[in-house]
Design a protein around this motif. Structure first.
Motif, short mmCIF file in Angstrom:
data_model
loop_
_atom_site.label_atom_id
_atom_site.label_comp_id
_atom_site.label_asym_id
_atom_site.label_seq_id
_atom_site.Cartn_x
_atom_site.Cartn_y
_atom_site.Cartn_z
N THR A 91 -77.70 -58.71 104.26
CA THR A 91 -76.58 -57.95 103.73
C THR A 91 -76.82 -57.64 102.26
OG1 THR A 91 -75.37 -59.94 103.05
CG2 THR A 91 -74.99 -59.13 105.28
N SER A 92 -76.14 -56.67 101.77
CA SER A 92 -76.17 -56.33 100.35
C SER A 92 -74.79 -55.84 99.95
CB SER A 92 -77.22 -55.25 100.05
OG SER A 92 -76.85 -54.02 100.65
N GLU A 93 -74.60 -55.65 98.67
CA GLU A 93 -73.30 -55.18 98.21
C GLU A 93 -73.03 -53.75 98.68
OE1 GLU A 93 -73.31 -55.71 94.05
OE2 GLU A 93 -73.42 -57.90 94.12
N ASN A 94 -74.10 -53.00 98.96
CA ASN A 94 -73.92 -51.63 99.44
C ASN A 94 -73.75 -51.56 100.95
OD1 ASN A 94 -74.10 -50.57 96.89
ND2 ASN A 94 -76.29 -50.10 97.02
N SER A 95 -74.11 -52.60 101.67
CA SER A 95 -73.98 -52.61 103.13
C SER A 95 -73.37 -53.93 103.56
CB SER A 95 -75.35 -52.42 103.79
OG SER A 95 -76.26 -53.43 103.38
N LEU A 110 -80.80 -63.61 110.26
CA LEU A 110 -79.66 -63.00 109.59
C LEU A 110 -79.44 -63.73 108.27
CD1 LEU A 110 -77.18 -62.75 112.62
CD2 LEU A 110 -79.04 -61.17 111.98
N ILE A 111 -79.41 -62.97 107.18
CA ILE A 111 -79.27 -63.55 105.85
C ILE A 111 -78.11 -62.85 105.14
CG2 ILE A 111 -80.39 -64.02 103.65
CD1 ILE A 111 -83.07 -63.81 105.09
N THR A 112 -77.16 -63.64 104.66
CA THR A 112 -76.03 -63.09 103.93
C THR A 112 -76.26 -63.24 102.43
OG1 THR A 112 -74.83 -65.18 104.04
CG2 THR A 112 -74.43 -63.60 105.80
N SER A 113 -75.63 -62.36 101.69
CA SER A 113 -75.75 -62.40 100.24
C SER A 113 -75.21 -63.71 99.71
CB SER A 113 -74.97 -61.24 99.62
OG SER A 113 -74.79 -61.43 98.24
N SER A 114 -76.00 -64.37 98.87
CA SER A 114 -75.57 -65.65 98.30
C SER A 114 -74.97 -65.47 96.91
CB SER A 114 -76.74 -66.62 98.23
OG SER A 114 -77.81 -66.08 97.49
N SER A 115 -74.44 -64.28 96.64
CA SER A 115 -73.79 -64.08 95.34
C SER A 115 -72.48 -64.85 95.26
CB SER A 115 -73.52 -62.58 95.13
OG SER A 115 -72.73 -62.05 96.18
N TYR A 116 -71.94 -65.28 96.42
CA TYR A 116 -70.78 -66.16 96.39
C TYR A 116 -71.21 -67.52 95.86
CZ TYR A 116 -68.17 -62.85 99.28
OH TYR A 116 -67.52 -61.75 99.75
N ALA A 117 -70.50 -68.04 94.90
CA ALA A 117 -70.90 -69.30 94.28
C ALA A 117 -70.74 -70.47 95.23
CB ALA A 117 -70.09 -69.53 93.01
N THR A 118 -69.62 -70.55 95.96
CA THR A 118 -69.37 -71.67 96.85
C THR A 118 -68.80 -71.16 98.16
OG1 THR A 118 -67.15 -71.96 95.93
CG2 THR A 118 -68.94 -73.26 94.95
N SER A 119 -68.72 -72.06 99.15
CA SER A 119 -68.10 -71.77 100.45
C SER A 119 -68.69 -70.53 101.10
CB SER A 119 -66.58 -71.62 100.30
OG SER A 119 -66.02 -72.76 99.71
N LEU A 120 -70.01 -70.41 101.06
CA LEU A 120 -70.66 -69.24 101.62
C LEU A 120 -70.65 -69.31 103.14
CD1 LEU A 120 -72.22 -66.66 100.85
CD2 LEU A 120 -74.31 -67.98 101.01
N GLY A 121 -70.39 -68.20 103.77
CA GLY A 121 -70.36 -68.15 105.23
C GLY A 121 -70.74 -66.77 105.74
N MET A 122 -70.77 -66.65 107.07
CA MET A 122 -71.09 -65.39 107.73
C MET A 122 -70.04 -65.09 108.79
SD MET A 122 -74.35 -64.34 110.16
CE MET A 122 -73.86 -65.49 111.44
N LYS A 123 -69.60 -63.86 108.82
CA LYS A 123 -68.70 -63.38 109.86
C LYS A 123 -69.50 -62.53 110.84
CE LYS A 123 -64.47 -60.69 110.61
NZ LYS A 123 -63.41 -59.89 109.96
N MET A 124 -69.56 -62.97 112.08
CA MET A 124 -70.34 -62.26 113.10
C MET A 124 -69.39 -61.70 114.16
SD MET A 124 -73.09 -63.78 115.86
CE MET A 124 -74.41 -64.00 114.67
N THR A 125 -69.59 -60.44 114.49
CA THR A 125 -68.82 -59.78 115.53
C THR A 125 -69.78 -59.28 116.60
OG1 THR A 125 -67.16 -59.07 113.92
CG2 THR A 125 -67.17 -57.95 116.05
N ILE A 126 -69.63 -59.78 117.81
CA ILE A 126 -70.50 -59.39 118.93
C ILE A 126 -69.72 -58.43 119.82
CG2 ILE A 126 -71.80 -60.22 120.92
CD1 ILE A 126 -72.11 -62.88 119.50
N SER A 127 -70.23 -57.23 119.99
CA SER A 127 -69.55 -56.22 120.80
C SER A 127 -70.05 -56.21 122.24
CB SER A 127 -69.70 -54.83 120.17
OG SER A 127 -71.07 -54.53 119.95
#
Length: 610
Positions: A305-309, A330-347
């Motif tokens: 992920t990125s801030e643009n996507s 799958l790698i999420t942006s670690s710009s969050y200082a704490t409590s980092l997580g991922m939201k996944m939606t499976i269609s």
């Protein structure tokens, strides 16, 4: 020309003092292992009729820096006192085990075509480290190899080129100590190196894939050029090999840097930073795998992920008839200082998949978060803790999903009714915990209805800590506590709301992950506590009733006694003789008039007559 000399003097004096102070602090000890000497025995340069190009320079322990000035005073031989059509190539080399640091300044007045190009290695085919011209007149450059090539060029339209001058100050810099190499394999096809895994800011290492496979590097993080961090990526296992990338800044806005090795199957990464390096966000993901498009529908192995996507779509179709088990990272942006997580939606999901925390998927690693065997089994959307995940598909599986960066907060309250399902997990799973934790996860059913809850504790590693799942309503005393390690532990109960309390002493526990499913409404039986409450109330009520009955009974008896004794007995006086009524004394008359009410006057007359 005097102006040129002043310019050179100022530049040389400042840079010399800076490089001298740094280099004299380190002993020039050379380790000749794992290095090769570049061939710098010939001049890669072209002299013009008006200007003489500088000679190549070799530095060593006795000659650790050099200053090159072009053109020198008196070197101009032509009548125009100008260097036209110049193409001077200067190669500066160092002993094995060293790099080169070059600081250069130029003064190209009125010469828009003049340029000074600095390349890594020996020759003009090397990786370009930088370029100076009439707009950019000063720079400092660091090589990955033990040679640098400086090329000065102009065309024949140069005017007033007596004011065209450049100065190069080169010095030795010892290479950092190499780290242990990494070998990728089918069992461990990926390797993640974060800033926290690095022992120092200056080091280099080599990643090698299995024969016939290439190494993919996904470089992601966030730091600006002001941090003065240099990352060199060399194709092959030799740090003096072909430099294919130099990274001096990263941003989640523009996504990761993707670098691929050649058929040789190795990449060497040279990292050099200063004290500000420890404030950077820096991550290296190496993998030897590349999905086969004919079997997996995509060749991409990693998605970031990125801030643009913010939401990244991923589609994999492994129904091509092959037996490949397609996977993606799958790698999420670690710009969050704490409590980092991922939201996944499976269609869509046809087949089976498993989600792992991190890059390890071997069963012995116990890193699996959850698996789904069909779309009916899927939790979507689903929020999980962490920022790097591996999705492993069974052969013949088709999946369409998207994921985005989210926050994972254990203290949040979740609500739902029949059909709701979700995931609860410790924020460190599946990584070893290093701090004390006391978290509570809560779920509340809709309204006041009671529901059948089916909980499966998929994996838990608690050590001396504990995980307690309990009802939070007064008429249910359900509670179950887990300790130690285990997997696939079912828990069933009927209540309106429940919570999962997790404690850890911070000594290398992975924590837990559980799945909950909310069933139909139910009727909860009386708990032991409520039974005791009811018995106590009944006892008090019976005792009070008995006391009231006794009180009423005694009162009625007393009233009855009062009704049976309605008069007071009068005193009777003995009269020895009975005179006539006429002559009766007054006292006798009084007695007759005050006689008992039960004796009538008629009876009294009869008694007298007799």
């Amino acid at each position: 020309m005097i102006q040129n000399l002043i310019f050179c003097f100022v530049l040389i004096t400042g840079v010399y003092q800076q490089t001298s102070a740094v280099l004299t602090q380190n002993k020039l000890a050379v380790d000749n292992k794992n290095f090769r000497q570049l061939n710098t025995g010939f001049n890669v340069q072209t002299d013009t009729s008006d200007c003489q190009c500088p000679n190549n320079v070799s530095l060593n322990e006795n000659n650790w820096n050099v200053t090159v000035l072009y053109p020198k005073v008196g070197d101009l031989t032509g009548p125009s006192n100008c260097c036209k059509n110049a193409n001077c190539v200067l190669v500066i080399s160092a002993p094995p085990g060293y790099q080169l640091k070059i600081t250069s300044g130029i003064q190209f007045q009125n010469v828009s075509s003049a340029s000074l190009t600095i390349r890594n290695g020996n020759g003009n085919n090397g990786y370009m480290l930088g370029r100076l011209d009439i707009k950019t007149t000063f720079g400092t450059f660091l090589s990955a190899a033990n040679a640098m090539t400086v090329t000065f060029s102009t065309d024949n339209t140069a005017s007033d080129c007596g004011n065209s001058i450049y100065t190069v100050i080169a010095s030795l810099k010892q290479l950092p100590t190499p780290s242990s190499p990494y070998l990728l394999s089918s069992d461990q096809p990926s390797q993640l190196i974060t800033k926290n895994d690095l022992s120092s800011s200056d080091q280099y290492w080599t990643i090698t894939a299995e024969p016939g496979k290439q190494v993919h590097l996904y470089l992601f993080g966030s730091f600006s050029s002001s941090y003065r961090v240099n990352i060199f990526v060399v194709d092959g296992a030799d740090v003096n090999g072909k430099l294919i990338a130099q990274v001096t800044q990263l941003s989640y806005t523009y996504g990761p840097q993707k670098i691929l090795s050649s058929s040789g199957g190795s990449l060497t990464v040279l990292l050099q930073g200063e004290t500000s390096f420890y404030a950077t966000d820096l991550n290296f993901l190496f993998t030897q795998l590349e999905n086969d498009p004919s079997q997996c529908g995509t060749s991409d192995l990693a998605f970031l992920t990125s801030e643009n996507s913010p939401a990244v779509p991923v589609q994999i179709n492994s129904q091509g008839g092959g037996t490949a088990s397609c996977q993606v990272v799958l790698i999420t942006s670690s710009s969050y200082a704490t409590s980092l997580g991922m939201k996944m939606t499976i269609s869509t999901l046809q087949g089976g998949m498993a989600l792992y925390g991190g890059l390890e998927s071997r069963p012995a690693s116990n890193t699996e978060i959850i698996s789904f065997s069909s779309m009916n089994d899927v939790i979507s959307p689903m929020i999980v803790a962490g920022n790097i995940f591996l999705v492993q598909l069974k052969p013949g599986t088709t999946i369409s999903l998207n994921f985005e960066t989210s926050t994972y907060n254990s203290g949040s309250v979740i609500r739902g009714g029949s059909g709701a399902k979700g995931l609860m997990m410790s924020e460190n799973f599946p990584y070893l915990n290093k701090k004390e934790i006391a978290d509570s996860f809560s779920f509340y059913g809709d309204g006041i209805d009671y529901y059948e809850y089916s909980i499966n504790v998929l994996r838990y590693d608690l050590g001396s800590g504990s995980l307690t799942i309990k009802s939070t309503v007064l008429d249910s005393d359900f509670s179950k506590t887990l300790t130690g390690t285990g997997s696939n532990t079912p828990v069933h109960f009927c209540t309106n709301s429940f919570e999962a309390d997790y404690t850890s002493n911070g000594i290398n526990q992975k924590g837990f992950v559980l799945r909950y499913d909310v069933g139909t409404t139910c009727s909860n039986g009386l708990s032991t506590a409520w039974i005791w409450i009811i018995v106590s109330i009944a006892f008090v009520a019976i005792t009070a009733a008995a006391m009231l009955f006794g009180f009423l009974l005694r009162r009625r008896l007393l009233q009855s006694q009062r009704n049976n004794t309605s008069y007071t007995a009068q005193p009777v006086y003995f009269v020895p003789s009975q005179p006539s009524e006429v002559n009766a004394p007054p006292s006798y008359m009084v007695i007759q008039n005050q006689g008992a009410p039960t004796t009538s006057f008629h009876n009294q007359v009869e008694m007298k007559t007799s």
